[in-house]
Write a protein that holds these residues in place. Structure first.
Motif, mmCIF file in Angstrom:
data_model
loop_
_atom_site.group_PDB
_atom_site.id
_atom_site.type_symbol
_atom_site.label_atom_id
_atom_site.label_comp_id
_atom_site.label_asym_id
_atom_site.label_seq_id
_atom_site.Cartn_x
_atom_site.Cartn_y
_atom_site.Cartn_z
ATOM 1 N N ASP A 94 49.339 40.457 34.443
ATOM 2 C CA ASP A 94 50.731 40.035 34.625
ATOM 3 C C ASP A 94 50.983 39.522 36.042
ATOM 4 O OD1 ASP A 94 50.389 42.456 35.853
ATOM 5 O OD2 ASP A 94 52.334 43.270 35.258
ATOM 6 N N ALA A 95 49.981 38.898 36.646
ATOM 7 C CA ALA A 95 50.103 38.292 37.977
ATOM 8 C C ALA A 95 50.351 39.335 39.055
ATOM 9 C CB ALA A 95 51.194 37.229 37.995
ATOM 10 N N GLY A 96 49.355 40.159 39.283
ATOM 11 C CA GLY A 96 49.413 41.153 40.339
ATOM 12 C C GLY A 96 48.022 41.443 40.863
ATOM 13 N N ILE A 97 47.955 41.983 42.073
ATOM 14 C CA ILE A 97 46.681 42.394 42.664
ATOM 15 C C ILE A 97 46.837 43.834 43.135
ATOM 16 C CG2 ILE A 97 44.953 41.952 44.443
ATOM 17 C CD1 ILE A 97 45.960 39.072 44.581
ATOM 18 N N PHE A 98 45.881 44.683 42.755
ATOM 19 C CA PHE A 98 45.907 46.092 43.128
ATOM 20 C C PHE A 98 44.698 46.386 44.012
ATOM 21 C CE2 PHE A 98 47.909 45.564 39.033
ATOM 22 C CZ PHE A 98 49.092 46.284 39.160
ATOM 23 N N THR A 99 44.936 47.033 45.152
ATOM 24 C CA THR A 99 43.830 47.342 46.058
ATOM 25 C C THR A 99 43.963 48.763 46.603
ATOM 26 O OG1 THR A 99 44.975 46.541 48.052
ATOM 27 C CG2 THR A 99 43.690 44.933 46.799
ATOM 28 N N LEU A 100 42.829 49.360 46.868
ATOM 29 C CA LEU A 100 42.780 50.660 47.539
ATOM 30 C C LEU A 100 41.613 50.623 48.515
ATOM 31 C CD1 LEU A 100 43.836 53.585 47.803
ATOM 32 C CD2 LEU A 100 42.167 54.233 46.045
ATOM 33 N N PHE A 101 41.921 50.891 49.792
ATOM 34 C CA PHE A 101 40.912 50.857 50.842
ATOM 35 C C PHE A 101 40.746 52.242 51.458
ATOM 36 C CE2 PHE A 101 43.242 46.799 50.926
ATOM 37 C CZ PHE A 101 42.215 45.897 50.704
#
Length: 298
Positions: free
Chosen positions: A193-200
């Protein structure tokens, strides 16, 4: 004081409209020059001052008329425009990624005398305050930092590029908040659905989470800094900061009038804080390039 004839390249995402409004209202700007495609995208969001705008069919025509350039970097085309301007010795203020690979970045850094990279702490006073609070003893030791953002995109074809470009800005903000390098990408994924998920993960095992979502009608940032003795919550564009800690609980409210501090400094020739730090630029671009490789968002 010189009168500035400023070009604005790429109106595909936030903060293009904020830049345009600030340029039109600035007393040192005599004219603002945009490409026709950008004018069509954003002119409807501007209530006054469009009489200062000159619309160009071709990039070369725009370059011939300006003595400085603001680039809201979204895709390869925008970054190529920035490099062309630098080759013509036009000072460039760029928001977002500067290049698409390390060779391109080194080429841009070679034009350091005319290249200014937006310092995220000069976006708005409340961003600077968020970082300041995280570095004080009020919260104790910082354990994690997270941001969820909704990004207004003016060009539907550029949604994914826009999300990655604004993700770059948020990585800059949060890495300054924790004051230590991001060393490990734990999770990076594109949503359907047009999103970016990140975890650093940082060098001291602190967690940094950034989620960016496409939104048609508004920009929104919600940031949370969690420490051993409390937490800070940022709500933007309300420009509201809430502090909860064992030492102090309160609210810092800046009001909803948003101005681009970085733009004013650029136009007045005082932008030492945005002079490029080549090591930091390489660090931020390496993170972004790594993310795009993992998610295959090339």
């Amino acid at each position: 004081m010189r009168r500035c004839k400023v070009g604005l390249i790429s109106a595909k995402r936030f903060p293009a409209v904020s830049f345009l409004k600030s340029l039109l209202e600035h007393s040192d700007v005599s004219s603002v020059h945009v490409l026709k495609e950008d004018y069509i995208r954003v002119s409807k969001y501007v209530e006054r001052g469009l009489g200062k705008v000159s619309v160009h069919e071709e990039l070369e025509s725009l370059f011939d008329e300006v003595n400085s350039l603001v680039v809201v970097s979204t895709d390869r085309k925008d970054r190529a425009c920035a490099l062309q301007a630098l080759e013509r010795n036009i000072p460039v203020l760029i928001d977002g990624p500067i290049a698409d690979d390390m060779n391109g970045l080194k080429k841009a850094i070679g034009s350091a005398d005319n290249l200014y990279a937006v310092n995220v702490l000069l976006y708005d006073e409340c961003f600077r305050e968020l970082v300041s609070l995280a570095r004080k003893d009020t919260l104790g030791e910082v354990l994690s930092v997270s941001v969820t953002s909704r990004l207004k995109v003016y060009d539907r074809k550029s949604v994914l590029d826009s999300l990655y470009s604004f993700l770059y800005v948020l990585i800059d903000l949060l890495s300054k908040t924790v004051e230590e390098p991001i060393e490990n990408t734990v999770v990076a994924a594109e949503a359907s659905d047009a999103g970016i998920f990140t975890l650093f993960e940082t060098s001291n095992k602190r967690l940094v989470s950034i989620d960016v979502h496409y939104c048609r009608d508004r920009n929104e940032i919600r940031g949370i800094v969690l420490g051993t003795s409390g937490a800070v919550v940022l709500k933007w564009p309300k420009r509201d900061i809430l502090v909860y800690s064992t030492q102090y609980t309160g609210r810092i409210y800046y009001g909803e009038e948003f101005s681009m501090i970085v733009l004013d400094k650029f136009l007045r020739g005082l932008l030492e804080e945005a002079r490029i730090d080549s090591e930091r630029l390489e660090y931020l671009h390496e993170i972004l390039f790594g993310l795009r490789k993992v998610t295959k968002g090339k």
